[in-house]
Design an enzyme around this catalytic site. Sequence first.
Site, mmCIF file in Angstrom:
data_model
loop_
_atom_site.group_PDB
_atom_site.id
_atom_site.type_symbol
_atom_site.label_atom_id
_atom_site.label_comp_id
_atom_site.label_asym_id
_atom_site.label_seq_id
_atom_site.Cartn_x
_atom_site.Cartn_y
_atom_site.Cartn_z
ATOM 1 N N ALA A 204 -10.814 1.384 8.526
ATOM 2 C CA ALA A 204 -11.790 0.306 8.746
ATOM 3 C C ALA A 204 -11.471 -0.970 7.967
ATOM 4 O O ALA A 204 -11.689 -2.071 8.462
ATOM 5 C CB ALA A 204 -13.190 0.801 8.362
ATOM 6 N N CYS A 329 5.331 -1.765 -6.664
ATOM 7 C CA CYS A 329 5.580 -1.561 -8.090
ATOM 8 C C CYS A 329 5.069 -0.176 -8.460
ATOM 9 O O CYS A 329 3.885 0.090 -8.371
ATOM 10 C CB CYS A 329 4.834 -2.617 -8.884
#
Length: 416
Positions: A204, A329
């Site tokens: 969503a 990262c």
Amino acid sequence: MRRVYLDYNATTPLDPEVWEAMRPYWMEEFGNASSIHAYGQRAKAALEVAREQVAELLRARPDEIVFTSGGTESDNAAIFGAVEAARPRTPSGAKHVITTAIEHHAVLHAVKALEARGVEVSLVPVGQTGVVDPDDVELAIRPETVLISVMHANNELGTLQPVQEVGRRARARGILFHSDAVQTAGKAPVDVEALGVDLLSLSAHKFYGPKGVGALYIRRGTRLHPLLYGGHHERDRRPGTEPVPGIVGLGKAAEIAARRLQDEAAEVERLRDRLEAGILQRVPGAAVNGDPARRLPSTSNLRFEDVDGEGLVIALDLKGVACSTGAACSSGSLEPSHVLAAIGLKRQEARSSVRFSLGRFTTAEDVDYALEVIPAAVERLRSLSPHSARSATGDRVSPLSSSGQVAASGRPPSGR
Ligand SMILES: Cc1ncc(COP(=O)(O)O)c(C=O)c1O
């Protein structure tokens, strides 16, 4: 300072209409959808409306929609559930799964976990435009193959994958087919019949709904083991008390998307093209990553020669422009994006890449502001870089990588 959000592929703001639809379900309408009293009945009715709205968006039947906690859970539920439920197709008992090198980690890490449990996995490579070749998927099929999973659009490059063609081939061989449509559902047409999928994931928060809620489409008759064990919610497919406000929000977001999709996509594409053309014109040494034609209207992934992408994202944030790098990262070490590596970018090229993604609330003024600050930020970073050989008037690099291309044909490598 002006704030411009150009990171819609990461997440989108809630649409005010979605918020209005959700609001009563936090307070007055707090019932548990499994309760038999009036509170429960109203909550249950709201869930069923949402189920119809999601089904309509995908051109599925309501009983084929199962609510989940988002894209990650839907992908995991599809992959683990399908492989566990699959009967081995050969006497050896071996099971084999095919997916692509550019999937989201919700798929890649799931198949890696399966591999640790003895399932064999093939990762199909992509060409330098970031599109998988259906012939390569077909070449990877073995007698033991029980599942193929190919994403609908890549989240970093926006490249649209040939899901329909892969679906046709999977069906012809009787192999279950899953597609991660987290980046397309609500933003581009998704028709489960036309795509030929058995399983499809959506989330969503990628299309103006709330975070922490999504859905898995499960074609009628598909054998699937549940990921979680508990109560009898969601017809025994997914236990746990349903987060009614979130599901109502997902339904409303789907309903709005079904209504607006065509017009919205055209407008977003117009703005994206204006942004991209403006950057390529004003910034020497900038080039498009991926396939300029076959991609989501929202997405522009660009690399900037002699610029650290992470540094550029930070510099732009200081000027009020939010975008992101293709790099993930993890645990403090910056690994270049597996997607950019898969399209054959060199480490340095991958690290100089930045993704801009636009959406429903992006305006022409936002694009103009971004075009004002991006060239200056790139120029400043280059002037600070001891390694930069490029001046403001330097040559443009070719639109496609000059580095080696990942083989797009031939038998794909087995395993990871
Ligand atoms: C292609 C794709 N798949 C899966 C996910 C995970 O979705 P969620 O954030 O709802 O868990 C994302 C979100 O970044 C995505 O872009």
